[in-house]
Design an enzyme around this catalytic site. Structure first.
Site, PDB file in Angstrom:
ATOM      1  N   LYS A  44      32.120  48.401  42.650  1.00 24.76           N
ATOM      2  CA  LYS A  44      32.519  49.273  44.405  1.00 24.76           C
ATOM      3  C   LYS A  44      33.346  50.075  44.200  1.00 24.76           C
ATOM      4  CE  LYS A  44      36.234  46.157  45.971  1.00 24.76           C
ATOM      5  NZ  LYS A  44      37.084  47.320  46.179  1.00 24.76           N
ATOM      6  N   ASP A  45      33.577  50.581  42.938  1.00 26.05           N
ATOM      7  CA  ASP A  45      35.056  51.835  43.321  1.00 26.05           C
ATOM      8  C   ASP A  45      34.610  52.843  42.665  1.00 26.05           C
ATOM      9  OD1 ASP A  45      37.118  50.423  44.481  1.00 26.05           O
ATOM     10  OD2 ASP A  45      37.856  49.791  42.074  1.00 26.05           O
ATOM     11  N   ARG A  61      34.153  50.500  56.542  1.00 25.26           N
ATOM     12  CA  ARG A  61      32.793  49.952  56.368  1.00 25.26           C
ATOM     13  C   ARG A  61      33.900  48.876  57.605  1.00 25.26           C
ATOM     14  NH1 ARG A  61      32.386  44.971  54.027  1.00 25.26           N
ATOM     15  NH2 ARG A  61      34.016  46.017  52.979  1.00 25.26           N
ATOM     16  N   ARG A 108      46.648  50.049  51.858  1.00 22.23           N
ATOM     17  CA  ARG A 108      46.499  50.707  50.354  1.00 22.23           C
ATOM     18  C   ARG A 108      47.380  49.508  49.600  1.00 22.23           C
ATOM     19  NH1 ARG A 108      45.026  55.276  48.610  1.00 22.23           N
ATOM     20  NH2 ARG A 108      44.719  54.457  46.697  1.00 22.23           N
ATOM     21  N   ARG A 128      49.114  44.310  48.970  1.00 22.54           N
ATOM     22  CA  ARG A 128      48.777  43.687  50.109  1.00 22.54           C
ATOM     23  C   ARG A 128      49.459  42.975  50.484  1.00 22.54           C
ATOM     24  NH1 ARG A 128      42.728  46.835  50.120  1.00 22.54           N
ATOM     25  NH2 ARG A 128      43.231  48.327  48.915  1.00 22.54           N
ATOM     26  N   CYS A 176      33.095  57.684  50.690  1.00 20.50           N
ATOM     27  CA  CYS A 176      33.463  56.339  51.144  1.00 20.50           C
ATOM     28  C   CYS A 176      34.720  56.880  53.223  1.00 20.50           C
ATOM     29  CB  CYS A 176      34.990  55.968  50.332  1.00 20.50           C
ATOM     30  SG  CYS A 176      36.077  57.415  50.836  1.00 20.50           S
TER      31      CYS A 176
END
Length: 306
Positions: free
Chosen positions: A84-85, A129, A147, A153, A242
């Site tokens: 996904k990156d 998203r 982030r 996180r 993104c």
């Protein structure tokens, strides 16, 4: 003994994912060879600028650019990424292979048990998203930039900076952080809370001229590879970056026989105040035609990724 260098980020999650790939390669490639596999860690742009939004520093690719450059230059032999990156296009001399089955592609809403069911006011996410989709569930909530790596996180959540945060199920599962006693975990169904393209997939990047390329191609997990290719094709055709709210999820459903297996692809894209959303189902071997059908009725003005 021939050393195969594998480029990866240095985070705990990235190293766990790289070790998963190495174990797979050791099982399949080293029985009758002299290969040994060793991770080589990189600090990427996305980690250096860890307190600003990804779109402000270049979008997709900020966690993979340095590693891909090293791969193309021959400084490493292979590279491991969270799919996904990755940007929707990788270097033309390389290919992406999915040699590990996909983990759960869903997102998870995580909140302290001490909240007692109160409606959240501040939700932690750095993803347009996730912000777009969670606002449909909690329209009055505010989203604040989040982030850092997964443990960081979670520590920010514990400290009270956010009411809940949203993370990928795959990451917290691979880290063994999906059953912390102080948190409640609410899975957001991927049918409605559509994931990022490639979420839950580990992508092995290899130069096409590398001597292992043919052997590695034989190790791909077919369903995961089809999902990866289909989702990335949607991202390329829509030109999604993104900085936009966009998601795509491709998944297979096996019916009574192998010949009856189907592929469903769902996507959404919010662009210039307009929501594009659709799904299609058909033969996974003809996924390119399926995606032409999926997107054929829409005219997209691509916004190239920086």
């Amino acid at each position: 003994m021939t050393e195969i260098k594998i480029g990866t980020r240095g985070s705990r999650l990235a190293l766990i994912q790289t070790e998963m790939v190495i174990r797979r390669l050791q099982q399949e490639l080293t029985a009758d060879s002299d290969l040994s596999f060793h991770p080589v860690t990189f600090t990427t742009k996305g980690e250096i600028f860890g307190n600003v939004s990804l779109s402000s520093i270049g979008g997709r690719g900020v966690f993979s650019g340095e590693i891909e450059e090293a791969l193309v230059a021959g400084k490493v032999d292979l590279a491991v990424h969270s799919a996904k990156d990755l940007p929707s296009e990788v270097h033309s001399e390389t290919a992406l292979l999915a040699v590990i089955p996909r983990e759960d592609p869903a997102d998870v809403l995580i909140m302290p048990k001490t909240r007692n069911g109160d409606i959240p006011k501040i939700i932690g996410t750095g993803s347009p998203r996730r912000e777009f989709l969670i606002k449909k569930i909690y329209p009055e909530a505010k989203c604040r930039l989040l982030r850092g790596n997964v443990p960081t996180r979670l520590e920010k959540l514990k400290s009270g900076e956010y009411d809940p945060i949203i993370l990928a199920a795959a990451g917290i599962k691979r880290l063994g952080l999906d059953h912390e006693e102080c948190f409640d975990y609410i899975k957001l169904p991927p049918d409605s809370f559509i994931p990022a393209g490639g979420q839950g997939i580990i992508a092995l990047q290899v130069r096409k001229d590398h001597r292992l390329f043919t052997s590695l191609e034989k190790l791909v997990h077919r369903r995961t590879q089809t999902a990866l290719d289909a989702e990335r094709l949607v991202l390329r055709k829509t030109g999604a970056g993104c900085h936009e709210a966009t998601g795509v999820h491709a998944f297979s459903s096996a019916l009574r026989t192998e010949e009856e297996e189907t592929l469903t692809v769902k996507y959404f894209l919010f662009r210039n105040g307009r929501l594009f959303s659709d799904s299609v189902t058909g033969d996974p071997k003809r996924y390119k035609e399926l995606i032409d059908r999926l997107l054929g009725s829409h005219s997209f003005t691509a916004t190239p990724e920086e």
